[in-house]
Design an enzyme around this catalytic site. Structure first.
Site, PDB file in Angstrom:
ATOM      1  N   ARG A 139      73.632 -43.523 112.841  1.00 42.45           N
ATOM      2  CA  ARG A 139      73.388 -42.535 111.794  1.00 42.45           C
ATOM      3  C   ARG A 139      74.492 -42.651 110.738  1.00 42.45           C
ATOM      4  NH1 ARG A 139      72.577 -36.011 112.547  1.00 42.45           N
ATOM      5  NH2 ARG A 139      74.608 -36.124 113.544  1.00 42.45           N
ATOM      6  N   ASP A 162      78.769 -29.553 115.878  1.00 39.44           N
ATOM      7  CA  ASP A 162      79.077 -30.503 114.824  1.00 39.44           C
ATOM      8  C   ASP A 162      79.093 -29.765 113.492  1.00 39.44           C
ATOM      9  OD1 ASP A 162      76.434 -30.200 114.018  1.00 39.44           O
ATOM     10  OD2 ASP A 162      75.794 -32.182 114.691  1.00 39.44           O
TER      11      ASP A 162
END
Length: 580
Positions: free
Chosen positions: A173, A458
């Protein structure tokens, strides 16, 4: 040696990051030339796409409501088109583990028993130069099965001997399109973080992956429009042509993390057809997007405390149901969201509760038709696997068996925010402050994945936390008072109080005073960044943008960003800093 003002510039490429171990390997002449080629071809369009995002947000603030685009109706109504067949390594995806690309996590992820690993340069990774370069080195070594890690205490982590077909498939990612890489400039402009992360990984590893019966596979974050998927598809085509690989070698799974993209799922798959692998329900960023895009539209779009916004809320059910339908209609994989719970081996009761929550979440996803899902910890891999096996049995996926004909695309259902059960409470306000500051402190220290109160958080965590506070203030929301503290009136449990800047600041002071402090922590800066974003007159689009600037500033002041500390020799600098 580098100084605070010196830079190496050759052929329009400027390198100004301090030396990182392994940098010579990934910042080769040829790799830098490839990055420069991508930048010069695609940076103007990226900037146009970022302006288009601002225009859409302005329209929503003025009362416009997103809907399925009329100009793409023919794409949605055409039953004939399909994405490319599933690629090697992407046929079985029931459980993927996610996490940053530090060396320890890389080894643990590849030993986890998961079918895939989402190697993350985005929300769970602070984009410090050290992390960006070291992450590329770690992936280079991991793909070649030449990676290990030893802690300062002497504990060694190394790859288990596994047959190639049991090694988790890596999906990288890259950073979102809104982020830049300040340490590498092309013609005086910072390169896109997305192109930096994609380009280095693809250039160095695509052919090696193909030799190992895998391919260059990616997760694409935070897309807001099908035109952004078209941009990525064009990047893929140019990249494959550049190195001489067949178009369609690259495959990408797109994270459905924004409310505007939720109305364009099939269009996004269409734009990526030969490169599409599936869509993923990026639940936390999706919630953040709803808050951000409708933050100034009044009480109708106000959500309750974050903990009360579950996947069973009507708007979230509509989102996931329509995602599965779109994917399976077009032959793509539907990937579920993150199980953020962290097992607690020291507390059997807490551990049992965490595993039960994960199992229930994954069983719900499997029954809804998802083909796989995410976990954040190796101990959760067998739990998620058991849930999916219960529904799928020996089938690799549900693309052909769960078409979801019962689901009808419904714009109103996607925007049915007001039907979310729950309330705004002082406890939720305090938790947003606590988690937001704790996470940002971890981020500033270089760790974008933080264990907080039993969850692996996150950047989406901090984004939800500060954006909820901003919206609650703007909408004049009243929160149920749940404590008798110096900042709250002496009322009974049913009392409420309007969320104001003054009250939030008082709560920040109280919460901050209770945080665990240690020498060298970054809590003061974390608090300032969080408060500035939560209480700003104008809402910052992303908290990590000013946080990144803070990291650059701090590194420069310490002489660690462009100074001679750890700098390479002159010959090494020239090797790392030039491109054809």
């Amino acid at each position: 040696m580098f100084t605070n003002t010196s830079e190496i510039t050759v052929n329009g490429i400027t390198l100004r990051g301090h030396h990182v171990s392994g940098q010579r390997q990934v910042l080769s002449l040829d790799a830098l030339a490839f990055l420069a080629h991508l930048h010069r071809k695609f940076e103007p369009r990226r900037r146009e796409l970022m302006k288009a995002r601002e225009q859409v947000k302005a329209k929503i603030s003025q009362g416009w409501t997103p809907d399925y685009p009329e100009e793409t109706r023919a794409i949605r109504e055409d039953d004939s088109w399909q994405v490319a067949p599933l690629a090697q390594g992407l046929n079985y995806r029931q459980v993927e583990i996610t996490g940053p690309v530090d060396r320890k996590m890389t080894v643990n992820a590849l030993n986890s028993g998961a079918m895939g690993w989402m190697a993350d340069f985005e929300d769970s990774s602070t984009p410090a130069w050290e992390n960006v370069i070291a992450g590329q080195v770690n992936l280079f070594d991991a793909i070649r099965r030449d990676i290990d890690f030893t802690t300062e205490a002497g504990k060694r982590y190394r790859l288990d001997p596994e047959p190639q077909d049991r090694v988790p498939t890596i999906n990288v990612r890259p950073r979102g399109l809104h982020l830049i890489e300040d340490h590498l400039l092309v013609d005086g402009q910072p390169i896109s973080g997305a192109l930096m992360d994609f380009g280095l990984y693809f250039f160095h590893n695509a052919r090696e992956l193909l030799k190992r019966s895998r391919g260059p596979y990616f997760y694409l974050p935070k897309l807001e429009h099908y035109r952004e998927a078209r941009w990525w598809n064009d990047v893929f085509c140019v990249a494959q042509d550049y190195v001489g690989l067949r178009r369609g070698t690259i495959r990408a799974t797109v994270l459905m993390e924004t409310i505007t993209a939720a109305f364009q799922m099939e269009e996004i798959l269409y734009e990526l057809r030969e490169h599409a692998a599936g869509l993923n329900a990026g639940r936390w960023d999706y919630i953040f997007s709803i808050i951000k895009m409708f933050r100034d539209r009044g009480p109708e779009f106000v959500l309750p405390d974050r903990a009360q916004v579950t996947m069973t809320a009507p708007m979230m059910r509509a989102y996931t149901d329509q995602l599965v339908r779109a994917c399976h209609r077009r032959g793509a994989a539907a990937m579920g969201g993150m199980a953020a719970q962290i097992p607690n081996r020291r507390d059997p009761k807490a551990n049992k509760a965490a595993l039960e929550k994960v199992y229930a979440d994954k069983l719900r996803e499997a029954n809804d038709g998802f083909d796989g899902s995410w976990v954040a910890h190796p101990d959760l891999v067998p739990v998620a696997m058991e849930a999916f096996n219960q529904v799928l049995g020996t089938c690799p996926h549900q693309i052909r068996t769960q078409k979801r004909p019962d689901v009808v695309p419904n714009a109103a259902a996607l925007l049915n925010v007001g039907a979310t059960e729950g309330e705004v409470t002082e406890a939720g306000l305090r938790l947003n402050i606590d988690v937001g500051i704790r996470y940002m402190e971890s981020w500033l220290r270089g760790s974008g994945a933080a264990a907080i109160h039993g969850l692996m958080e996150d950047a989406a965590t901090a984004e939800i936390s500060r954006s909820q506070i901003w919206q609650w203030i703007d909408a004049g929301v009243h929160a149920r008072v749940t404590s008798a503290s110096p900042s709250t009136p002496d009322n009974d449990d049913a009392a409420t109080r309007q969320v104001t800047r003054d009250w939030v600041q008082q709560l920040v002071d109280e919460v901050f005073a209770e945080l665990p402090r240690s020498a060298g922590d970054r809590f003061d800066t974390a608090r300032d960044l969080f408060v500035a974003s939560a209480l700003a007159d104008e809402f910052p689009a992303f908290l990590t943008v000013p946080a990144y600037q803070q990291c650059l500033s701090a590194a420069s002041e310490q002489g660690d960003d462009r100074s001679g500390e750890g700098a390479p020799s002159s010959s090494h600098r020239m090797r790392a800093g030039v491109a054809a």
